[in-house]
Design a protein around this motif. Structure first.
Motif, PDB file in Angstrom:
ATOM      1  N   SER A  83      -4.949  14.048 -18.495  1.00 57.28           N
ATOM      2  CA  SER A  83      -5.272  14.910 -19.630  1.00 57.28           C
ATOM      3  C   SER A  83      -6.239  14.245 -20.604  1.00 57.28           C
ATOM      4  CB  SER A  83      -3.987  15.275 -20.372  1.00 57.28           C
ATOM      5  OG  SER A  83      -3.431  14.118 -20.977  1.00 57.28           O
ATOM      6  N   PHE A  84      -6.894  15.086 -21.424  1.00 57.82           N
ATOM      7  CA  PHE A  84      -7.718  14.569 -22.508  1.00 57.82           C
ATOM      8  C   PHE A  84      -6.846  13.874 -23.548  1.00 57.82           C
ATOM      9  CE2 PHE A  84     -10.767  17.701 -20.849  1.00 57.82           C
ATOM     10  CZ  PHE A  84     -11.911  16.915 -20.816  1.00 57.82           C
TER      11      PHE A  84
ATOM     12  N   ARG B 285     -19.847  16.521 -27.132  1.00 58.84           N
ATOM     13  CA  ARG B 285     -18.641  17.223 -27.584  1.00 58.84           C
ATOM     14  C   ARG B 285     -17.405  16.629 -26.914  1.00 58.84           C
ATOM     15  NH1 ARG B 285     -19.156  22.213 -25.208  1.00 58.84           N
ATOM     16  NH2 ARG B 285     -20.799  22.654 -26.730  1.00 58.84           N
ATOM     17  N   MET B 286     -17.530  16.335 -25.648  1.00 60.10           N
ATOM     18  CA  MET B 286     -16.414  15.809 -24.875  1.00 60.10           C
ATOM     19  C   MET B 286     -16.008  14.418 -25.351  1.00 60.10           C
ATOM     20  SD  MET B 286     -16.358  15.337 -20.730  1.00 60.10           S
ATOM     21  CE  MET B 286     -17.800  14.266 -20.762  1.00 60.10           C
ATOM     22  N   THR B 287     -16.992  13.599 -25.742  1.00 64.25           N
ATOM     23  CA  THR B 287     -16.696  12.209 -26.102  1.00 64.25           C
ATOM     24  C   THR B 287     -16.446  12.004 -27.591  1.00 64.25           C
ATOM     25  OG1 THR B 287     -19.078  11.746 -26.258  1.00 64.25           O
ATOM     26  CG2 THR B 287     -17.998  11.302 -24.148  1.00 64.25           C
ATOM     27  N   ARG B 288     -16.919  12.930 -28.430  1.00 61.68           N
ATOM     28  CA  ARG B 288     -16.730  12.772 -29.880  1.00 61.68           C
ATOM     29  C   ARG B 288     -15.246  12.767 -30.242  1.00 61.68           C
ATOM     30  NH1 ARG B 288     -20.819  16.314 -32.296  1.00 61.68           N
ATOM     31  NH2 ARG B 288     -22.181  14.519 -31.956  1.00 61.68           N
ATOM     32  N   ALA B 289     -14.449  13.529 -29.500  1.00 60.80           N
ATOM     33  CA  ALA B 289     -13.003  13.507 -29.735  1.00 60.80           C
ATOM     34  C   ALA B 289     -12.447  12.107 -29.491  1.00 60.80           C
ATOM     35  CB  ALA B 289     -12.308  14.519 -28.824  1.00 60.80           C
TER      36      ALA B 289
ATOM     37  N   VAL C 127      -5.683  14.368 -34.326  1.00 58.00           N
ATOM     38  CA  VAL C 127      -6.290  14.127 -33.013  1.00 58.00           C
ATOM     39  C   VAL C 127      -5.370  14.565 -31.884  1.00 58.00           C
ATOM     40  CG1 VAL C 127      -7.842  12.291 -33.778  1.00 58.00           C
ATOM     41  CG2 VAL C 127      -5.533  11.693 -33.017  1.00 58.00           C
ATOM     42  N   TYR C 128      -4.061  14.527 -32.124  1.00 61.59           N
ATOM     43  CA  TYR C 128      -3.141  15.017 -31.100  1.00 61.59           C
ATOM     44  C   TYR C 128      -3.403  16.508 -30.843  1.00 61.59           C
ATOM     45  CZ  TYR C 128       1.172  15.064 -28.352  1.00 61.59           C
ATOM     46  OH  TYR C 128       2.083  15.145 -27.325  1.00 61.59           O
ATOM     47  N   ARG C 129      -3.534  17.269 -31.930  1.00 53.04           N
ATOM     48  CA  ARG C 129      -3.827  18.696 -31.783  1.00 53.04           C
ATOM     49  C   ARG C 129      -5.227  18.903 -31.206  1.00 53.04           C
ATOM     50  NH1 ARG C 129      -2.917  23.452 -29.977  1.00 53.04           N
ATOM     51  NH2 ARG C 129      -3.929  25.152 -31.129  1.00 53.04           N
ATOM     52  N   LEU C 130      -6.163  18.062 -31.600  1.00 58.30           N
ATOM     53  CA  LEU C 130      -7.526  18.148 -31.062  1.00 58.30           C
ATOM     54  C   LEU C 130      -7.522  18.025 -29.540  1.00 58.30           C
ATOM     55  CD1 LEU C 130     -10.643  18.122 -31.902  1.00 58.30           C
ATOM     56  CD2 LEU C 130     -10.475  15.648 -31.598  1.00 58.30           C
ATOM     57  N   SER C 131      -6.762  17.062 -29.029  1.00 58.80           N
ATOM     58  CA  SER C 131      -6.705  16.876 -27.577  1.00 58.80           C
ATOM     59  C   SER C 131      -5.970  18.020 -26.888  1.00 58.80           C
ATOM     60  CB  SER C 131      -6.037  15.539 -27.246  1.00 58.80           C
ATOM     61  OG  SER C 131      -6.881  14.465 -27.598  1.00 58.80           O
TER      62      SER C 131
ATOM     63  N   ASN D 181      -9.048  23.829 -22.915  1.00 52.91           N
ATOM     64  CA  ASN D 181     -10.431  24.310 -22.821  1.00 52.91           C
ATOM     65  C   ASN D 181     -10.818  25.163 -24.035  1.00 52.91           C
ATOM     66  OD1 ASN D 181     -12.912  24.350 -21.444  1.00 52.91           O
ATOM     67  ND2 ASN D 181     -12.465  26.328 -20.504  1.00 52.91           N
ATOM     68  N   GLN D 182     -10.327  24.799 -25.200  1.00 50.90           N
ATOM     69  CA  GLN D 182     -10.607  25.530 -26.439  1.00 50.90           C
ATOM     70  C   GLN D 182     -11.408  24.703 -27.442  1.00 50.90           C
ATOM     71  OE1 GLN D 182      -6.380  26.333 -27.286  1.00 50.90           O
ATOM     72  NE2 GLN D 182      -6.805  28.524 -27.045  1.00 50.90           N
ATOM     73  N   LEU D 183     -11.784  23.499 -27.051  1.00 51.31           N
ATOM     74  CA  LEU D 183     -12.485  22.610 -27.971  1.00 51.31           C
ATOM     75  C   LEU D 183     -13.883  23.125 -28.265  1.00 51.31           C
ATOM     76  CD1 LEU D 183     -12.301  19.751 -29.386  1.00 51.31           C
ATOM     77  CD2 LEU D 183     -13.640  18.928 -27.440  1.00 51.31           C
ATOM     78  N   THR D 184     -14.265  23.141 -29.553  1.00 50.41           N
ATOM     79  CA  THR D 184     -15.601  23.519 -29.975  1.00 50.41           C
ATOM     80  C   THR D 184     -16.279  22.320 -30.632  1.00 50.41           C
ATOM     81  OG1 THR D 184     -14.899  24.226 -32.175  1.00 50.41           O
ATOM     82  CG2 THR D 184     -14.829  25.889 -30.396  1.00 50.41           C
TER      83      THR D 184
END
Length: 452
Positions: free
Chosen positions: A136-137, A308-312, A367-371, A377-380
């Motif tokens: 998982s992310f 976007r994928m790595t900024r998290a 960040v937990y919620r961000l991941s 697949n809802q990350l913007t």
């Protein structure tokens, strides 16, 4: 009468364990008659307290464990994920922590740890296939945090390898390119770098890359410079983003080490992330075959997918940096004695520690919620940008307070916090400044773009 007997019993208990020789020696140091007279004036509570003091306070006070996961977010992990988290933590504490200050001070990279990182089998952790774990992310973020908790430089090295370099090929490469490069990069047999930032172009990369690419038959000619490129001085695979002179769109290229026209010079005299080997890349009529052009990158929008994928992950890294500083400071304040007491027992110090923990806990829950959004697949862009803004701002506050409670020792490498303070400045800036990420969020919430 019973009170007198009780006092006498307490006084007797004070002296019954003292033998004659000890009593004789004591009499040479103090006036025993005066001592007995003073004992007689004490009430039972005072005598009991004196007895406790003479016995060393009884049982040694057991302090709570040093653990910055105050809301027990790790408790939400599956047993398998928790096991992996602790595996990475143990690696960082046993393999990296003992050597990190020495390498940081010398601005060198500990290449011996690369095979050991490979053994963890965490590279490309979120990717499916190509030897990648396909986890998982959330776990990717936790790994970034665990690495950052000990050293942000190693976390950055890993983020460039696993996220930016491998991610560019995974997102923008053809199936043939993925098959060729990703399995070996996953095993860290090949090290990657990510070349986007330029000497005169940072925040404006979306609209103004100066590195150019010109197609000539089956090859491309690249010219220009890239700056601040992590791992570039020793990378085998360099992802270079350049502006196509024919259509003015951004294209991606895999430039191999030793490629003619490619040169990477180490950037010296950094005050942060000194272990990371940042390079100034110079491309002089650098020839790259069409085979090594990332086949699914046609504009900067494709680059943005990788960012976007790595900024998290950078937000998670900020959490790790803050956590390392907080836990180091807490340990220090519990051991540092001033005025006869640990400084952790003083009100002002406790206030700093609670402020640090408050910031850190807010960062962790964000960040937990961000991941979770990323895994669904809802990350913007604005989700990732808000996390980068908030977490790096709060990280700066946490490391500053950690430095504060440690006094003069806070500037010494041996106590670790000085390194966290310095490295936080780099995390605060890369993967988009506070201002740029704020404008991304501002555009999302207002409907107006404030970009030039």
């Amino acid at each position: 009468m019973s009170n007198i007997f009780s006092k006498a019993a307490n006084i007797y208990n004070l002296f019954k364990s003292i033998d004659f020789k000890q009593l004789e020696a004591l009499s040479k140091k103090v006036d025993l008659e005066e001592v007995m007279a003073q004992f007689g004036k004490m009430d039972e509570k005072q005598l009991a307290g004196l007895m406790k003091m003479m016995k060393g306070g009884g049982k040694k006070k057991e302090l709570p464990p040093i653990d910055a996961d105050f809301y027990d977010l790790s408790g939400k992990l599956s047993p398998e994920d928790r096991e992996l988290q602790m595996k990475v933590r143990q690696f960082m504490e046993t393999e990296v922590k003992p050597i990190v200050n020495r390498y940081w001070n010398r601005a060198e990279f500990p290449f011996d740890i690369i095979p050991k990182v490979a053994e963890l089998n965490i590279c490309g952790i979120t990717f499916e296939g190509y030897g990648c774990p396909n986890r998982s992310f959330l776990m990717e973020g936790i790994i970034a945090s665990e690495m950052g908790r000990i050293d942000a430089s190693i976390a950055t090295f890993f983020g460039v390898q696993s996220g930016l370099a491998m991610g560019s090929i995974y997102v923008c490469g053809s199936e043939e390119q993925k098959q060729k490069w990703l399995p070996r990069m996953q095993k860290l047999e090949l090290i990657g770098s990510f070349g986007l930032t330029e000497p005169e172009v940072g925040s404006a990369a979306a609209g103004g890359l100066t590195v150019t690419a010109k197609r000539e038959g089956n090859k491309w000619i690249l010219n220009g410079q890239k700056k601040w490129i992590g791992n570039a001085t020793f990378a085998d695979v360099n992802i270079i983003w350049a502006r196509d002179l024919d259509d003015n769109q951004v294209k991606g290229f895999i430039v191999e080490k030793g490629n003619s026209g490619f040169k990477a010079d180490k950037i010296e005299n950094k005050m942060a992330l000194r272990i990371v080997q940042n390079g100034l890349i110079t491309l002089t009529n650098c020839e790259v075959t069409e085979e090594n052009r990332l086949q699914n990158c046609n504009s900067f929008k494709d680059v943005a997918k990788v960012l976007r994928m790595t900024r998290a992950g950078v937000a998670w890294m900020a959490v790790g940096c803050a956590r390392g500083a907080y836990e180091s400071a807490l340990k220090y304040t519990r051991e540092r004695i001033q005025f006869g007491r640990p400084i952790a027992s003083f009100q002002l110090i406790q206030n700093h520690l609670v402020e640090m923990l408050s910031n850190l806990t807010a960062m962790q829950t964000l960040v937990y919620r961000l991941s979770e959004l990323q895994d669904n697949n809802q990350l913007t862009d604005e989700h990732a940008s808000l996390a980068k803004v908030f977490c790096t701002l709060r990280m700066r506050d946490v490391v500053s307070r950690a430095r504060e409670v440690m006094g003069g020792n806070g500037i010494l490498l041996e106590y670790d916090v000085a390194r966290f303070v310095a490295d936080a400045e780099a995390i605060y800036s890369y993967e988009g400044t506070k201002e740029i990420n704020s404008l991304i969020v501002g555009r999302a919430i207002t409907g107006f773009s404030a970009f030039v």
